[in-house]
Design a protein around this motif. Structure first.
Motif, PDB file in Angstrom:
ATOM      1  N   VAL A   1      43.801  72.234  13.997  1.00 32.86           N
ATOM      2  CA  VAL A   1      45.177  72.030  14.455  1.00 32.86           C
ATOM      3  C   VAL A   1      45.277  72.286  15.950  1.00 32.86           C
ATOM      4  N   LYS A   2      44.629  73.386  16.408  1.00 25.31           N
ATOM      5  CA  LYS A   2      44.661  73.693  17.842  1.00 25.31           C
ATOM      6  C   LYS A   2      44.018  72.578  18.657  1.00 25.31           C
ATOM      7  N   GLU A   3      42.885  72.060  18.162  1.00 26.69           N
ATOM      8  CA  GLU A   3      42.214  70.972  18.869  1.00 26.69           C
ATOM      9  C   GLU A   3      43.093  69.728  18.922  1.00 26.69           C
ATOM     10  N   ARG A   4      43.767  69.439  17.784  1.00 29.70           N
ATOM     11  CA  ARG A   4      44.663  68.286  17.774  1.00 29.70           C
ATOM     12  C   ARG A   4      45.824  68.485  18.743  1.00 29.70           C
ATOM     13  N   GLU A   5      46.339  69.728  18.806  1.00 29.78           N
ATOM     14  CA  GLU A   5      47.430  70.003  19.739  1.00 29.78           C
ATOM     15  C   GLU A   5      46.966  69.844  21.182  1.00 29.78           C
ATOM     16  N   LYS A   6      45.715  70.317  21.457  1.00 33.71           N
ATOM     17  CA  LYS A   6      45.165  70.133  22.803  1.00 33.71           C
ATOM     18  C   LYS A   6      45.024  68.645  23.123  1.00 33.71           C
ATOM     19  N   GLU A   7      44.559  67.889  22.129  1.00 34.69           N
ATOM     20  CA  GLU A   7      44.418  66.450  22.328  1.00 34.69           C
ATOM     21  C   GLU A   7      45.770  65.790  22.594  1.00 34.69           C
ATOM     22  N   GLU A   8      46.769  66.203  21.835  1.00 42.33           N
ATOM     23  CA  GLU A   8      48.109  65.655  22.035  1.00 42.33           C
ATOM     24  C   GLU A   8      48.626  66.005  23.433  1.00 42.33           C
ATOM     25  N   LEU A   9      48.370  67.275  23.873  1.00 35.81           N
ATOM     26  CA  LEU A   9      48.817  67.691  25.199  1.00 35.81           C
ATOM     27  C   LEU A   9      48.091  66.921  26.285  1.00 35.81           C
ATOM     28  N   ALA A  10      46.778  66.759  26.113  1.00 33.66           N
ATOM     29  CA  ALA A  10      46.017  65.986  27.094  1.00 33.66           C
ATOM     30  C   ALA A  10      46.479  64.532  27.119  1.00 33.66           C
ATOM     31  N   LYS A  11      46.788  64.002  25.945  1.00 28.18           N
ATOM     32  CA  LYS A  11      47.283  62.624  25.860  1.00 28.18           C
ATOM     33  C   LYS A  11      48.613  62.487  26.592  1.00 28.18           C
ATOM     34  N   ALA A  12      49.482  63.496  26.421  1.00 34.54           N
ATOM     35  CA  ALA A  12      50.778  63.459  27.102  1.00 34.54           C
ATOM     36  C   ALA A  12      50.586  63.540  28.611  1.00 34.54           C
ATOM     37  N   ARG A  13      49.638  64.400  29.045  1.00 33.32           N
ATOM     38  CA  ARG A  13      49.377  64.524  30.485  1.00 33.32           C
ATOM     39  C   ARG A  13      48.842  63.222  31.048  1.00 33.32           C
ATOM     40  N   ARG A  14      47.902  62.570  30.324  1.00 34.77           N
ATOM     41  CA  ARG A  14      47.377  61.288  30.791  1.00 34.77           C
ATOM     42  C   ARG A  14      48.477  60.247  30.879  1.00 34.77           C
ATOM     43  N   LEU A  15      49.402  60.288  29.898  1.00 35.75           N
ATOM     44  CA  LEU A  15      50.506  59.343  29.930  1.00 35.75           C
ATOM     45  C   LEU A  15      51.386  59.582  31.151  1.00 35.75           C
ATOM     46  N   ILE A  16      51.631  60.865  31.456  1.00 36.75           N
ATOM     47  CA  ILE A  16      52.441  61.190  32.638  1.00 36.75           C
ATOM     48  C   ILE A  16      51.732  60.738  33.914  1.00 36.75           C
ATOM     49  N   GLU A  17      50.408  60.974  33.974  1.00 37.93           N
ATOM     50  CA  GLU A  17      49.637  60.563  35.155  1.00 37.93           C
ATOM     51  C   GLU A  17      49.686  59.051  35.326  1.00 37.93           C
ATOM     52  N   ARG A  18      49.513  58.322  34.219  1.00 38.91           N
ATOM     53  CA  ARG A  18      49.570  56.859  34.310  1.00 38.91           C
ATOM     54  C   ARG A  18      50.955  56.412  34.769  1.00 38.91           C
ATOM     55  N   THR A  19      51.985  57.066  34.235  1.00 34.86           N
ATOM     56  CA  THR A  19      53.345  56.710  34.637  1.00 34.86           C
ATOM     57  C   THR A  19      53.570  56.972  36.122  1.00 34.86           C
ATOM     58  N   GLU A  20      53.050  58.142  36.581  1.00 36.55           N
ATOM     59  CA  GLU A  20      53.201  58.468  38.006  1.00 36.55           C
ATOM     60  C   GLU A  20      52.444  57.474  38.879  1.00 36.55           C
ATOM     61  N   LYS A  21      51.220  57.096  38.437  1.00 38.12           N
ATOM     62  CA  LYS A  21      50.448  56.107  39.205  1.00 38.12           C
ATOM     63  C   LYS A  21      51.170  54.770  39.260  1.00 38.12           C
ATOM     64  N   ARG A  22      51.733  54.372  38.111  1.00 35.98           N
ATOM     65  CA  ARG A  22      52.468  53.113  38.086  1.00 35.98           C
ATOM     66  C   ARG A  22      53.688  53.181  38.995  1.00 35.98           C
ATOM     67  N   ALA A  23      54.377  54.322  38.954  1.00 36.54           N
ATOM     68  CA  ALA A  23      55.550  54.468  39.824  1.00 36.54           C
ATOM     69  C   ALA A  23      55.154  54.440  41.288  1.00 36.54           C
TER      70      ALA A  23
END
Length: 537
Positions: A488-510
Motif C-alpha cells: 500500500v505504501k509503495e502504491r501511495e508513493k507511486e500515486e504521489l510520484a505520478k501526481a508530481r510528474r503530472l504537475i511537472e508536465r502541466t508546468e512545462k506545458r504552461a
C-alpha cells in the motif's frame, strides 16, 4: 414507626431498668429495632449506605441514561451501566487523584435496586426494522379486508405460500439426559447442500403436497424410490433455488391441489420477482386466484408460515438427521432427505399449528390490533442528538458548571446546611432539591457528551473508510498484513510520484505555451514595426 421507637428510647432513658421486650410491646415497635437504636445503630431508611459510590442524584442520572437509550431502541448492556457509573466517578474525582470505580457486583445490585431487569436481545435485519411502520401495517390490513370482501373469499380459501431452504445434512445442538459432566459430541459428516421447499397452507388447517427444488441438472431414479407422497413434485435447478420457470410450475401445482369452497382463492405471497411475472399473473386470473403481496420487509410479522410453521418444520428436520446418524447413517444426502421429508412435514403441518399461524398473523380470525400494538412498541422513537458545545467547560466567573465542581459545591453546601441550625426548613429542603437536580443534570449531560463523541468518531471513521480507494494489490496467492501494508505504501508513493510528474508536465506545458505566446507577440511586434517603416517610406 421511627417516632414510636424514639418515644420508647426516651422512656427507657427515664427508666433504665425497664425490660426492652416489655417496652417494645407497650409502644408497638420491634424489640430488635429498639435494641439496635439503643446500641447507636440508626435506621436504614434515609441513611446513606457505606458502600454506595454514587449519590442518589448520580444514580438517577444513570437511570435516565439507560431509559433514554432504551427509548430510542439502543440496547444497553450491563457493561455500559458499569462504564457510565465509572465515567461519572471519574468526572467528579479531584484533579491528580485516582478516581474510584464500582465493584464487580455493583451493576447487578443497581439493576435490581432501580427496577430494571436483564433480557436477551434478538437480532433483526435493519431493513426489516425500518419497514416496521404502523401506517404500512394498517394499510396492509385495510387492503386485505377490502379484497376479502370484494371477492367474497371464505376462510377456507385463504392460502399462504412461501419458500424455505434446508441444509440437508446439517444438524444442531440438542438437550440430552446424562450423568457425565463433560461435553457430548455427535460425529456428523455435514452436507451443506441446499434443497428449497415451496409450501402453501390454508386458514382451515390444510396444506398442499410438497414441491421440492434440489440442486442438480437431471432427475435421478433413486430419488423416486424414497418414501415420498405420489403427489410430491420435484424440480431440480442448478442452484437449488426458485426462478420464473419454477414459479410457474408451482402455481400450476397449487391450482391442482388447493380445492376451493367459493369461486376465488386468496394467495398471500412475498414480493419475489418470479411471483409477479406476466405469465404468473395471467394464470392466476384465468384460474380465479387472487395473488396478494405482503408488504416488503414485514413477512416476519405478517406471514403465517414465517411466524409459526417453518420453525417446527426445521426442528423436526434436524431431529430426523440426528435419528438417522444415531441409526448408523454417516453421510446425509438427497436420498436420506427425500426419505424423511414427508414424515417431517406431517409432524410440522398440524391443523392446530396452521390455524394458530393465521391467527397470530391477524388474518383469521381477522384481528390486526395485536400486531399493530406490537409494531407500535417496537418502533424506535428517535430523539434529537445533543448538540456539541462548551457547556461543560469551566466558567470564568467561578460558577460551578462541570460535574466535579457541582459535586464539590453540593458537599460544601450540605455541610453548611447541617451546621446552620437557624435556617428555615423549607429553604433547606429547596436547596437540597436544587443540588440533587444539578448533580443529576450534569451527570446525565456527561453521558450525552460521551455518546455524542462516540457517534461523531464513528461517522468520521466511516467517512475515512469510504474515501479510501479500492486498490488492487495482488491476484491470488498468500499475502501477510505486513507485506500488504508495504505494498500500500509503495502504491501511495507511486500515486504521489505520478501526481508530481503530472504537475511537472502541466508546468512545462504552461511554460511552453507562455514562451510560444511571447514569441508570437514579439513576432507580431516586429511585423507591425516593419509595416510601419514601409508606410513611412
Amino acid at each position: 414507626m421511627e417516632a414510636r421507637i424514639q418515644e420508647a428510647i426516651q422512656y427507657m432513658n427515664g427508666f433504665p431498668d425497664a425490660k426492652i421486650t416489655a417496652v417494645a410491646k407497650d409502644f408497638g415497635v420491634s424489640r430488635w429495632s429498639l435494641r439496635r437504636r439503643l446500641e447507636g445503630v440508626g435506621p436504614k431508611k434515609g441513611s446513606k449506605k457505606g458502600n454506595t459510590k454514587l449519590t442518589k442524584a448520580e444514580e438517577g442520572a444513570v437511570c435516565a441514561y439507560i431509559e433514554r437509550l432504551d427509548r430510542i431502541n439502543l440496547a444497553v448492556q450491563p457493561s455500559f451501566v458499569q462504564e457510565a457509573a465509572n465515567y461519572i466517578l471519574k468526572a467528579r474525582a479531584p484533579k491528580g487523584q485516582e478516581p474510584e470505580t464500582v465493584g464487580l457486583n455493583w451493576t447487578s445490585r443497581f439493576i435490581k435496586r432501580h427496577g430494571f431487569f436483564k433480557k436477551n436481545r434478538k437480532i433483526l435485519e435493519k431493513g426489516r426494522q425500518e419497514a416496521e411502520d404502523p401506517e404500512h401495517v394498517a394499510t396492509y390490513f385495510e387492503k386485505l379486508q377490502q379484497v376479502i370482501r370484494e371477492y367474497g373469499i371464505a376462510p377456507e380459501d385463504i392460502w399462504n405460500m412461501d419458500e424455505t431452504g434446508f441444509r440437508i445434512g446439517v444438524g444442531s445442538n440438542q438437550l440430552i439426559v446424562t450423568k457425565r459432566k463433560r461435553a457430548h459430541y455427535l460425529g456428523l459428516l455435514e452436507n451443506r447442500e441446499s434443497v428449497t421447499a415451496v409450501e402453501a397452507i390454508c386458514a382451515d388447517g390444510r396444506y398442499i403436497p410438497a414441491f421440492l427444488i434440489p440442486s442438480g441438472q437431471v432427475h435421478l431414479a433413486p430419488w423416486y424410490h424414497q418414501a415420498l407422497d405420489d403427489r410430491t413434485a420435484i424440480f431440480p435447478t442448478p442452484t437449488g433455488y426458485s426462478n420464473d420457470e419454477v414459479s410457474m410450475a408451482w402455481i400450476q401445482h397449487f391450482n391442482k391441489y388447493s380445492t376451493s369452497v367459493g369461486v376465488w382463492r386468496l394467495l398471500l405471497l412475498d414480493r419475489y420477482g418470479s411471483h409477479h411475472t406476466k405469465e404468473f399473473i395471467e394464470f392466476c386470473n384465468d384460474n380465479c386466484i387472487v395473488p396478494f403481496g405482503l408488504p416488503p420487509g414485514l413477512t416476519h410479522l405478517l406471514q403465517p408460515l414465517d411466524l409459526v410453521v417453518f420453525q417446527p418444520l426445521k426442528h423436526y428436520h434436524r431431529k430426523a438427521i440426528e435419528v438417522m446418524v444415531r441409526d448408523g447413517v454417516a453421510n446425509i444426502t438427497k436420498l436420506e432427505f427425500f426419505g424423511c421429508i414427508e414424515e417431517v412435514r406431517r409432524q410440522a403441518f398440524k391443523v392446530t399449528t396452521i390455524k394458530s399461524a393465521f391467527a397470530k398473523a391477524g388474518i383469521h380470525p381477522f384481528n390486526p390490533q395485536p400486531i399493530l400494538d406490537e409494531v407500535n412498541q417496537r418502533v424506535a422513537q428517535r430523539t434529537p442528538s445533543p448538540q456539541p458545545g462548551n457547556y461543560l467547560s469551566s466558567s470564568p466567573f467561578s460558577t460551578p458548571l462541570t460535574h466535579r465542581q457541582i459535586y464539590k459545591a453540593a458537599i460544601n453546601i450540605e455541610k453548611k446546611l447541617e451546621e446552620s441550625l437557624g435556617i428555615q426548613e423549607d429553604l433547606a429542603k429547596d436547596i437540597r432539591a436544587f443540588l440533587k437536580g444539578a448533580q443529576h443534570n450534569t451527570a446525565e449531560m456527561i453521558q450525552a457528551k460521551r455518546d455524542l463523541g462516540r457517534t461523531q468518531y464513528a461517522e468520521k471513521l466511516q467517512k475515512e473508510r469510504k474515501s479510501l480507494r479500492r486498490l488492487h494489490l495482488q491476484s491470488g496467492g498468500v499475502l501477510t498484513v505486513e507485506d500488504g501494508r508495504n505494498m500500500v505504501k509503495e502504491r501511495e508513493k507511486e500515486e504521489l510520484a505520478k501526481a508530481r510528474r503530472l504537475i511537472e508536465r502541466t508546468e512545462k506545458r504552461a511554460a511552453a505555451a507562455a514562451k510560444k505566446a511571447q514569441t508570437a507577440a514579439k513576432k507580431a511586434q516586429r511585423e507591425a514595426h516593419r509595416i510601419g517603416n514601409q508606410t513611412s517610406n
